[in-house]
Design a protein around this motif. Structure first.
Motif, PDB file in Angstrom:
ATOM      1  N   TYR A  89      34.555  35.371  48.667  1.00 54.91           N
ATOM      2  CA  TYR A  89      34.941  36.771  48.822  1.00 54.91           C
ATOM      3  C   TYR A  89      36.455  36.939  48.754  1.00 54.91           C
ATOM      4  O   TYR A  89      36.958  37.925  48.208  1.00 54.91           O
ATOM      5  CB  TYR A  89      34.359  37.387  50.108  1.00 54.91           C
ATOM      6  N   THR A 139      28.527  38.935  49.538  1.00 56.19           N
ATOM      7  CA  THR A 139      29.828  38.296  49.324  1.00 56.19           C
ATOM      8  C   THR A 139      30.770  39.256  48.612  1.00 56.19           C
ATOM      9  O   THR A 139      31.926  39.429  49.013  1.00 56.19           O
ATOM     10  CB  THR A 139      29.661  37.001  48.502  1.00 56.19           C
ATOM     11  N   LYS A 197      31.782  42.058  50.927  1.00 56.14           N
ATOM     12  CA  LYS A 197      32.819  41.649  51.885  1.00 56.14           C
ATOM     13  C   LYS A 197      34.199  41.724  51.245  1.00 56.14           C
ATOM     14  O   LYS A 197      35.167  42.166  51.874  1.00 56.14           O
ATOM     15  CB  LYS A 197      32.518  40.237  52.393  1.00 56.14           C
ATOM     16  N   GLU A 200      37.272  44.337  52.358  1.00 55.11           N
ATOM     17  CA  GLU A 200      38.650  43.928  52.647  1.00 55.11           C
ATOM     18  C   GLU A 200      39.650  44.758  51.833  1.00 55.11           C
ATOM     19  O   GLU A 200      40.666  45.205  52.353  1.00 55.11           O
ATOM     20  CB  GLU A 200      38.835  42.439  52.339  1.00 55.11           C
TER      21      GLU A 200
END
Length: 125
Positions: free
Chosen positions: A10, A48, A51, A55
């Motif tokens: 990720y 994944t 994520k 972010e």
């Protein structure tokens, strides 16, 4: 894109998207692949990719348009360039200046070498 680094996948996805924004491969307000598209294209778990996107949203690089997808945020490139520039000086230039000082190399000599390398396009002379 091959995921072969030591960092979690990720983070590698997030870094690649940041690089694409900095390089101009992804422009402001441009839509990025969905988490499902990432998962399918790179054969990874959709969680994944999600994520990585979370972010990037949290840091302000991407934003979500409800029902449409993820897009590059306005000002994202300028912010990322400023962050990378600061990191470059902290991680590269400051240690070079410190080592030059330890070795008694005048900073003018370091600057001259950098200019010469930049003029020839050869950074490893």
């Amino acid at each position: 894109m091959a995921f072969d680094g030591r960092e979690p996948i990720y983070l590698q996805i997030a870094d690649q998207i940041r690089t694409d924004v900095v390089s101009g491969a992804l422009g402001e307000e441009e839509q990025v692949m969905s988490t499902t598209q990432y998962a399918t294209a790179y054969r990874i778990n959709p969680a994944t990719a999600a994520k990585a996107f979370a972010e990037l949203v949290d840091e302000g690089t991407l934003y979500k348009r409800r029902g449409v997808g993820m897009f590059v945020a306005p000002g994202a490139r300028d912010r990322l360039v400023a962050e990378r520039r600061e990191r470059f000086f902290a991680d590269v230039v400051d240690p070079v200046a410190a080592e030059a000082s330890v070795l008694g190399i005048p900073l003018d000599d370091v600057v001259a070498r950098l200019r010469a390398a930049g003029a020839t396009g050869e950074g490893d002379r």
